[in-house]
Design an enzyme around this catalytic site. Structure first.
Site, PDB file in Angstrom:
ATOM      1  CG  ASP A   1      -2.020  -0.919   1.228  1.00  0.00           C
ATOM      2  OD1 ASP A   1      -2.025  -1.988   0.455  1.00  0.00           O
ATOM      3  OD2 ASP A   1      -2.881  -1.084   2.051  1.00  0.00           O
TER       4      ASP A   1
ATOM      5  CG  HIS B   1       2.237   0.105   4.506  1.00  0.00           C
ATOM      6  ND1 HIS B   1       2.142  -0.814   5.469  1.00  0.00           N
ATOM      7  CD2 HIS B   1       1.373   0.770   4.475  1.00  0.00           C
ATOM      8  CE1 HIS B   1       0.742  -0.910   5.884  1.00  0.00           C
ATOM      9  NE2 HIS B   1       0.335   0.216   5.188  1.00  0.00           N
TER      10      HIS B   1
HETATM   11 ZN   LIG Z   1      -2.499   3.111   3.272  1.00  0.00          ZN
END
Ligand SMILES: [Zn+2]
Length: 269
Positions: A70, A216
């Site tokens: 992400d 991430h």
């Molecule tokens: Zn996010």
């Protein structure tokens, strides 16, 4: 200035302001020869077909997991991650923030060229659960649009920032845009930066058939954890695939997606 000149100038200004988008018809070239304008094709909508409103993992015995990243693309870390994924022959899904996608179109191209998938992670990373439907759809649509205009394919799943999205909103997004909300089943909490080894261990420990692993690609320790994570996941006999692959939806990309034409659109889908 004649009326004709003024009209030509004005239409040229309009084309410059709009970047040529949404203007059909013709523009005049310097040689007074009329050539067809090439407008950006309107952003299509996904065709309906998937009944799935949301998921945290996929029910399957197939030894496959989805690795998802992400908040990118990040100008240096995402390319590093792509190198690592290529080395391990692993596929992933990138839930991009629209604002970042707009800044780094070349990275979006690379993600697609190397067989990965792009998902929608909103335009500006707000807490979507605090927003009304119209604001939610604006956040989603802007990111669909930038991805479509950059790589010619539309995300088919949405990952809500912070996982903050109510069931009612998930149903709304599915009804309005045919997008499936993908949460996760494995969260290494890499954003807390617990250390490279801890992140890798948590990713491996949670990996089982059908798992959706969250990470991430904007944190350097996360990128450094990926080689060990992939080795551990592969040592458990699991391969990492895109969300669409894990769901059995076929290969994601510019070809093979089912679109419906936007009203008045004329494009090759
Ligand atoms: Zn996010």
């Amino acid at each position: 200035m004649t009326n004709l000149d003024r009209r030509t100038l004005l239409s040229g200004l309009a084309a410059a302001c709009l970047g040529g988008a949404a203007l059909s018809g013709t523009v005049s070239s310097a040689g007074a020869q009329t050539v067809p304008a090439v407008p950006n094709p309107p952003v299509p909508r996904l065709a309906r077909g998937h009944d799935l409103v949301s998921l945290t993992h996929v029910q399957t015995n197939a030894p496959r997991v989805a690795l998802t990243f992400d908040d990118g693309p990040h100008p240096t870390l995402t390319p590093m991650l792509l190198d690592i994924l290529a080395h391990y022959r692993a596929k992933a899904t990138f839930y991009v923030i629209g604002q970042n996608a707009r800044r780094y179109p070349e990275i979006l191209h690379r993600i697609v060229a190397e067989g990965h998938e792009i998902g929608n992670h909103s335009w500006s990373h707000p807490v979507l659960s605090r927003l009304g439907n119209a604001s939610v759809l604006r956040e989603i649509d802007r990111t669909q649009e930038i991805v479509w205009n950059t790589v010619g394919a539309l995300p088919v799943t949405m990952r809500p920032p912070y996982g903050a999205f109510s069931h009612r909103q998930m149903q709304m997004l599915h009804d309005e845009r045919a997008l499936t909300t993908v949460v996760w089943s494995v969260d290494p909490e890499d954003w807390r930066r617990p250390g490279v080894n801890v992140v890798a261990q948590r990713m491996v420990r949670g990996a089982r058939p059908g798992a959706v692993i969250l990470a991430h690609d904007i944190h350097s320790p996360t990128i450094r954890a990926v080689p060990a994570a992939l080795e551990g996941i592969q040592a458990r006999g699991l391969s990492t695939v895109t969300m669409s692959d894990l769901l059995g939806w076929g290969r994601w990309g510019p070809r093979g997606l089912r679109y419906v034409r936007a009203p008045g659109a004329d494009y090759q889908g």
